[in-house]
Motif scaffolding. Structure first.
Motif, short mmCIF file in Angstrom:
data_model
loop_
_atom_site.label_atom_id
_atom_site.label_comp_id
_atom_site.label_asym_id
_atom_site.label_seq_id
_atom_site.Cartn_x
_atom_site.Cartn_y
_atom_site.Cartn_z
N LYS A 46 34.34 38.22 24.44
CA LYS A 46 34.38 37.20 25.48
C LYS A 46 34.43 35.77 24.93
O LYS A 46 34.61 34.83 25.68
CB LYS A 46 33.17 37.34 26.39
CG LYS A 46 33.22 38.61 27.21
CD LYS A 46 32.11 38.66 28.21
CE LYS A 46 32.29 39.84 29.14
NZ LYS A 46 31.46 39.74 30.32
N VAL A 81 38.82 31.53 31.60
CA VAL A 81 38.54 31.09 32.97
C VAL A 81 37.61 29.90 32.89
O VAL A 81 36.44 30.03 32.51
CB VAL A 81 37.90 32.23 33.80
CG1 VAL A 81 37.60 31.77 35.21
CG2 VAL A 81 38.78 33.47 33.79
N HIS A 82 38.13 28.72 33.24
CA HIS A 82 37.33 27.51 33.10
C HIS A 82 38.01 26.35 33.84
O HIS A 82 39.21 26.13 33.67
CB HIS A 82 37.18 27.15 31.62
CG HIS A 82 36.29 26.00 31.32
ND1 HIS A 82 34.96 25.97 31.66
CD2 HIS A 82 36.54 24.83 30.69
CE1 HIS A 82 34.42 24.84 31.24
NE2 HIS A 82 35.37 24.13 30.66
N ASP A 105 31.18 28.86 31.84
CA ASP A 105 30.45 29.90 32.56
C ASP A 105 30.75 31.23 31.89
O ASP A 105 31.81 31.83 32.11
CB ASP A 105 30.87 29.92 34.03
CG ASP A 105 30.04 30.88 34.87
OD1 ASP A 105 29.35 31.75 34.30
OD2 ASP A 105 30.10 30.77 36.11
N GLU A 107 29.62 34.15 32.32
CA GLU A 107 29.74 35.31 33.23
C GLU A 107 31.17 35.50 33.72
O GLU A 107 31.56 36.61 34.07
CB GLU A 107 28.80 35.15 34.42
CG GLU A 107 27.33 35.16 34.05
CD GLU A 107 26.89 36.48 33.45
OE1 GLU A 107 27.29 37.54 33.97
OE2 GLU A 107 26.15 36.45 32.45
N LYS A 108 31.95 34.43 33.78
CA LYS A 108 33.32 34.51 34.27
C LYS A 108 34.34 34.89 33.20
O LYS A 108 35.51 35.14 33.51
CB LYS A 108 33.73 33.16 34.88
CG LYS A 108 33.00 32.83 36.16
CD LYS A 108 33.51 31.53 36.73
CE LYS A 108 32.81 31.21 38.05
NZ LYS A 108 33.28 29.94 38.61
N GLN A 109 33.91 34.94 31.95
CA GLN A 109 34.86 35.21 30.87
C GLN A 109 35.18 36.69 30.77
O GLN A 109 34.29 37.52 30.59
CB GLN A 109 34.30 34.70 29.52
CG GLN A 109 34.02 33.22 29.49
CD GLN A 109 35.15 32.39 30.06
OE1 GLN A 109 36.29 32.47 29.60
NE2 GLN A 109 34.84 31.58 31.06
#
Length: 193
Positions: A46, A81-82, A105, A107-109
């Motif tokens: 990740k 994702v950012h 974040d 958790e979003k990766q």
């Protein structure tokens, strides 16, 4: 190491293997190199890092097109994702590294089981089956449409891959070349094959 693609924080050439101390506590398991840049993925899959020449957007860390020959000396996080609040960054700074690792974040990766660097672009396959690309876009290598602009930040590839029966597909493999990319998929309505 003319563009710091070794990730050692300088542009000195090396004739022997040299430890990249930046990664001492980061457990890197995947390393992929482009023409004058490098990408690294940690054991979680990740955390992606890039360094070296990035004036085509191939580092995935700027908001505006950097000047010719621009490079990043040390590995920098590249979140897939950012969202960056562009209003807080000057126009000139948008041509430089705009990623603050503390703002990512985690958790979003998505997990990255595969990454491939072409000469000046990157293509990533995620565990969920998505594909992200960024970098030199003039020949359409990023697959992001017909405008052929460079893709400066990781962008999900919105595919139109379906066979005539409308069956689902699963991305199995991605590969970047000189100015092209390939995506290998499996299709089938009764499971993938």
């Amino acid at each position: 190491n003319q563009y710091a693609q070794l990730g050692l924080g300088d542009i000195e050439n090396r004739n022997v293997l040299t430890k990249v101390t930046f990664f001492e506590e980061r457990d890197i398991t995947t390393v992929e190199g482009g023409y004058q840049f490098s990408c690294f993925v940690d054991a979680t899959g990740k955390k992606l890092y890039a360094c070296g020449r990035g004036d085509y957007g191939n580092l995935g860390i700027t908001l505006k097109q950097p000047g010719a020959g621009w490079f990043e000396k040390t590995p920098t996080r590249v979140p897939l994702v950012h969202t960056i609040d562009e209003s807080t960054i000057s126009e000139e700074k948008k041509k430089e590294t705009c990623i603050v690792e503390a703002d990512i974040d985690e958790e979003k990766q998505p997990e990255i089981p595969q990454i491939s660097c072409g000469s000046t672009h990157v293509i990533v396959r995620t565990k969920g089956g998505d594909v992200y690309t960024w970098g030199f876009g003039e020949q359409g290598a990023c697959g992001q449409g017909k405008d052929y602009n460079d893709v400066l930040r990781p962008k999900k590839l919105e595919t139109k891959l379906k066979n005539a029966q409308g069956s689902q597909y699963e991305v199995k493999f991605v590969s970047g070349g000189g100015q092209h990319s390939s995506v290998v998929i499996a299709t089938g309505s009764k499971g993938f094959h």
